[in-house]
Write a protein that holds these residues in place. Structure first.
Motif, PDB file in Angstrom:
ATOM      1  N   ALA A 192      10.531  11.648 -17.522  1.00 53.94           N
ATOM      2  CA  ALA A 192       9.399  12.087 -16.702  1.00 53.94           C
ATOM      3  C   ALA A 192       8.908  10.917 -15.859  1.00 53.94           C
ATOM      4  O   ALA A 192       9.179   9.752 -16.164  1.00 53.94           O
ATOM      5  N   THR A 193       8.161  11.212 -14.808  1.00 54.47           N
ATOM      6  CA  THR A 193       7.657  10.130 -13.959  1.00 54.47           C
ATOM      7  C   THR A 193       6.441  10.572 -13.155  1.00 54.47           C
ATOM      8  O   THR A 193       6.178  11.765 -12.995  1.00 54.47           O
ATOM      9  N   ASN A 194       5.731   9.573 -12.632  1.00 52.52           N
ATOM     10  CA  ASN A 194       4.616   9.819 -11.705  1.00 52.52           C
ATOM     11  C   ASN A 194       4.776   8.995 -10.432  1.00 52.52           C
ATOM     12  O   ASN A 194       3.831   8.846  -9.650  1.00 52.52           O
ATOM     13  N   VAL A 195       5.991   8.458 -10.186  1.00 48.22           N
ATOM     14  CA  VAL A 195       6.166   7.470  -9.115  1.00 48.22           C
ATOM     15  C   VAL A 195       5.832   8.015  -7.735  1.00 48.22           C
ATOM     16  O   VAL A 195       5.440   7.257  -6.839  1.00 48.22           O
ATOM     17  N   LEU A 197       3.368   9.531  -6.713  1.00 49.37           N
ATOM     18  CA  LEU A 197       1.964   9.342  -6.351  1.00 49.37           C
ATOM     19  C   LEU A 197       1.749   8.053  -5.570  1.00 49.37           C
ATOM     20  O   LEU A 197       0.791   7.932  -4.808  1.00 49.37           O
ATOM     21  N   PHE A 198       2.631   7.077  -5.787  1.00 53.60           N
ATOM     22  CA  PHE A 198       2.447   5.753  -5.208  1.00 53.60           C
ATOM     23  C   PHE A 198       3.523   5.406  -4.169  1.00 53.60           C
ATOM     24  O   PHE A 198       3.303   4.592  -3.285  1.00 53.60           O
ATOM     25  N   TRP A 199       4.706   6.013  -4.333  1.00 55.78           N
ATOM     26  CA  TRP A 199       5.834   5.750  -3.448  1.00 55.78           C
ATOM     27  C   TRP A 199       6.341   7.118  -3.014  1.00 55.78           C
ATOM     28  O   TRP A 199       7.126   7.759  -3.712  1.00 55.78           O
ATOM     29  N   PRO A 200       5.928   7.631  -1.862  1.00 55.21           N
ATOM     30  CA  PRO A 200       6.247   9.011  -1.474  1.00 55.21           C
ATOM     31  C   PRO A 200       7.705   9.191  -1.087  1.00 55.21           C
ATOM     32  O   PRO A 200       8.449   8.221  -0.902  1.00 55.21           O
ATOM     33  N   ARG A 201       8.100  10.441  -0.941  1.00 50.52           N
ATOM     34  CA  ARG A 201       9.468  10.784  -0.556  1.00 50.52           C
ATOM     35  C   ARG A 201       9.837  10.179   0.782  1.00 50.52           C
ATOM     36  O   ARG A 201      10.962   9.738   0.989  1.00 50.52           O
ATOM     37  N   LYS A 202       8.888  10.162   1.730  1.00 52.85           N
ATOM     38  CA  LYS A 202       9.149   9.661   3.075  1.00 52.85           C
ATOM     39  C   LYS A 202       8.012   8.738   3.506  1.00 52.85           C
ATOM     40  O   LYS A 202       6.911   8.797   2.975  1.00 52.85           O
ATOM     41  N   GLY A 203       8.296   7.912   4.504  1.00 54.78           N
ATOM     42  CA  GLY A 203       7.262   7.027   5.038  1.00 54.78           C
ATOM     43  C   GLY A 203       7.263   5.667   4.378  1.00 54.78           C
ATOM     44  O   GLY A 203       7.985   5.416   3.412  1.00 54.78           O
ATOM     45  N   ILE A 204       6.421   4.767   4.905  1.00 49.39           N
ATOM     46  CA  ILE A 204       6.405   3.389   4.404  1.00 49.39           C
ATOM     47  C   ILE A 204       5.181   3.077   3.559  1.00 49.39           C
ATOM     48  O   ILE A 204       5.085   1.999   2.972  1.00 49.39           O
ATOM     49  N   TRP A 205       4.219   3.986   3.501  1.00 49.43           N
ATOM     50  CA  TRP A 205       2.980   3.709   2.795  1.00 49.43           C
ATOM     51  C   TRP A 205       3.217   3.637   1.292  1.00 49.43           C
ATOM     52  O   TRP A 205       3.702   4.584   0.673  1.00 49.43           O
ATOM     53  N   ARG A 206       2.884   2.518   0.694  1.00 50.68           N
ATOM     54  CA  ARG A 206       2.969   2.326  -0.752  1.00 50.68           C
ATOM     55  C   ARG A 206       1.562   2.089  -1.281  1.00 50.68           C
ATOM     56  O   ARG A 206       0.822   1.258  -0.747  1.00 50.68           O
ATOM     57  N   LYS A 207       1.196   2.802  -2.326  1.00 49.07           N
ATOM     58  CA  LYS A 207      -0.150   2.712  -2.872  1.00 49.07           C
ATOM     59  C   LYS A 207      -0.170   1.839  -4.125  1.00 49.07           C
ATOM     60  O   LYS A 207       0.769   1.862  -4.919  1.00 49.07           O
ATOM     61  N   PRO A 208      -1.224   1.087  -4.329  1.00 51.54           N
ATOM     62  CA  PRO A 208      -1.347   0.304  -5.560  1.00 51.54           C
ATOM     63  C   PRO A 208      -1.578   1.207  -6.762  1.00 51.54           C
ATOM     64  O   PRO A 208      -2.137   2.297  -6.636  1.00 51.54           O
ATOM     65  N   GLY A 209      -1.139   0.755  -7.915  1.00 55.39           N
ATOM     66  CA  GLY A 209      -1.324   1.542  -9.132  1.00 55.39           C
ATOM     67  C   GLY A 209      -0.236   1.225 -10.134  1.00 55.39           C
ATOM     68  O   GLY A 209       0.458   0.207 -10.028  1.00 55.39           O
ATOM     69  N   LEU A 210      -0.081   2.094 -11.124  1.00 52.45           N
ATOM     70  CA  LEU A 210       0.925   1.913 -12.173  1.00 52.45           C
ATOM     71  C   LEU A 210       1.897   3.086 -12.133  1.00 52.45           C
ATOM     72  O   LEU A 210       1.556   4.205 -12.519  1.00 52.45           O
ATOM     73  N   ALA A 211       3.120   2.818 -11.678  1.00 54.65           N
ATOM     74  CA  ALA A 211       4.181   3.830 -11.651  1.00 54.65           C
ATOM     75  C   ALA A 211       4.933   3.776 -12.976  1.00 54.65           C
ATOM     76  O   ALA A 211       5.332   2.699 -13.432  1.00 54.65           O
ATOM     77  N   MET A 244       0.749  11.851 -14.346  1.00 58.31           N
ATOM     78  CA  MET A 244      -0.046  11.939 -13.122  1.00 58.31           C
ATOM     79  C   MET A 244      -1.532  11.970 -13.441  1.00 58.31           C
ATOM     80  O   MET A 244      -2.339  11.311 -12.781  1.00 58.31           O
ATOM     81  N   GLN A 245      -1.903  12.725 -14.459  1.00 60.81           N
ATOM     82  CA  GLN A 245      -3.309  12.797 -14.854  1.00 60.81           C
ATOM     83  C   GLN A 245      -3.804  11.448 -15.359  1.00 60.81           C
ATOM     84  O   GLN A 245      -4.933  11.043 -15.086  1.00 60.81           O
ATOM     85  N   GLU A 246      -2.930  10.729 -16.067  1.00 67.66           N
ATOM     86  CA  GLU A 246      -3.280   9.390 -16.546  1.00 67.66           C
ATOM     87  C   GLU A 246      -3.569   8.457 -15.375  1.00 67.66           C
ATOM     88  O   GLU A 246      -4.412   7.562 -15.465  1.00 67.66           O
ATOM     89  N   ALA A 247      -2.855   8.677 -14.258  1.00 59.82           N
ATOM     90  CA  ALA A 247      -3.054   7.853 -13.060  1.00 59.82           C
ATOM     91  C   ALA A 247      -4.285   8.272 -12.267  1.00 59.82           C
ATOM     92  O   ALA A 247      -4.612   7.663 -11.252  1.00 59.82           O
ATOM     93  N   GLY A 248      -4.964   9.343 -12.714  1.00 67.21           N
ATOM     94  CA  GLY A 248      -6.185   9.769 -12.061  1.00 67.21           C
ATOM     95  C   GLY A 248      -6.013  10.906 -11.087  1.00 67.21           C
ATOM     96  O   GLY A 248      -6.930  11.224 -10.337  1.00 67.21           O
TER      97      GLY A 248
END
Length: 258
Positions: A192-195, A197-211, A244-248
């Motif tokens: 399972a994963t929540n990645v 939320l922080f690293w989307p399928r497309k685009g360059i925007w990367r969000k801070p957090g815990l993947a 995902m819920q753990e990540a908020g």
């Protein structure tokens, strides 16, 4: 899907710049490492795996300080000859899984073979290319290769939904993982994963957090195909929702049913 206020506050123009720099150096590092390791990789599968693993570790490390994206592996890392059936949300889950398993190889889309560097190394580590719409034929061919000794033992990683799926979006699970487990007699390790939320399928925007990528308890071979698929989907989706819920984040029901 709505981001928590504390993350929204941390994401602004500076994060876009940091993300762009991170993505640039990530692909630059792929080219540099690909060239440096190429002679060893062409002579030895061990060299190809070393190149890919070092690259994955590099990306995880640079993500942690360049864009504030930490990565964490949970659960018992598979080391034997098993199947890994993973939730697939972005390139990051590929990187995280390969960075920790000893002999990983993927069932991958055939068109990726034409990607510079990535395609050549994918073949060297034993990935199995699959043509869109012909997944059953690819599985049959792979089973023949295994029986004839053409595919080395290791951890075969399959994405049962067949493609990257954004967090909160529902896409049916395909039967390939069940067929592989059934015909090879190998246990299947769900992941399972929540990645996404922080690293989307497309685009360059990367969000801070815990993947997080979490390996779940094995599904032993021998189950009826339908039972296997129900258990796989239920366990992977439930664990991914929990991460995902753990990540908020809370999956939007309308989005999930799309």
């Amino acid at each position: 899907m709505t981001a928590p206020a504390n993350l929204i506050d941390r994401i602004g123009p500076l994060q876009w710049v940091r993300s762009a720099l991170f993505v640039f150096q990530m692909y630059l590092a792929m080219a540099v490492m690909g060239v440096l390791y190429f002679p060893w990789a062409m002579l030895s599968r061990r060299g190809a795996r070393a190149a890919c693993r070092h690259y994955c570790l590099w990306v995880r490390w640079t993500a942690s300080w360049m864009v504030g994206l930490k990565t964490e592996i949970r659960g018992k890392v598979p080391t034997g000859e098993v199947l890994i059936a993973s939730k697939h949300q972005s390139f990051l889950d590929i990187i995280m899984i390969f960075s920790v398993v000893p002999a990983g190889k993927f069932i991958m889309k055939r068109e990726l073979l034409w990607t510079p560097i990535l395609g050549q190394y994918a073949l060297r580590i034993g990935c199995v290319p699959v043509e869109r719409g012909k997944r059953g034929q690819a599985i049959s061919r792979m089973l023949k290769d295994v029986k004839s000794g053409l595919v080395e033992p290791g951890q075969l990683i399959i994405y049962p939904q067949g493609t990257r799926v954004s967090p909160g979006v529902t896409k049916p699970y395909k039967v390939g993982a069940a067929l592989l487990s059934e015909q090879t007699g190998q246990a299947c390790v769900p992941a399972a994963t929540n990645v996404g939320l922080f690293w989307p399928r497309k685009g360059i925007w990367r969000k801070p957090g815990l993947a997080v990528v979490e390996f779940l308890p094995q599904i032993k071979p021998g189950l009826a195909r339908e039972t296997f698929m129900i258990r796989l989907e239920t366990e992977v989706e439930a664990a991914s929702d929990r991460l995902m819920q753990e990540a908020g984040y809370e999956p939007d029901q309308g989005h999930r049913d799309a």
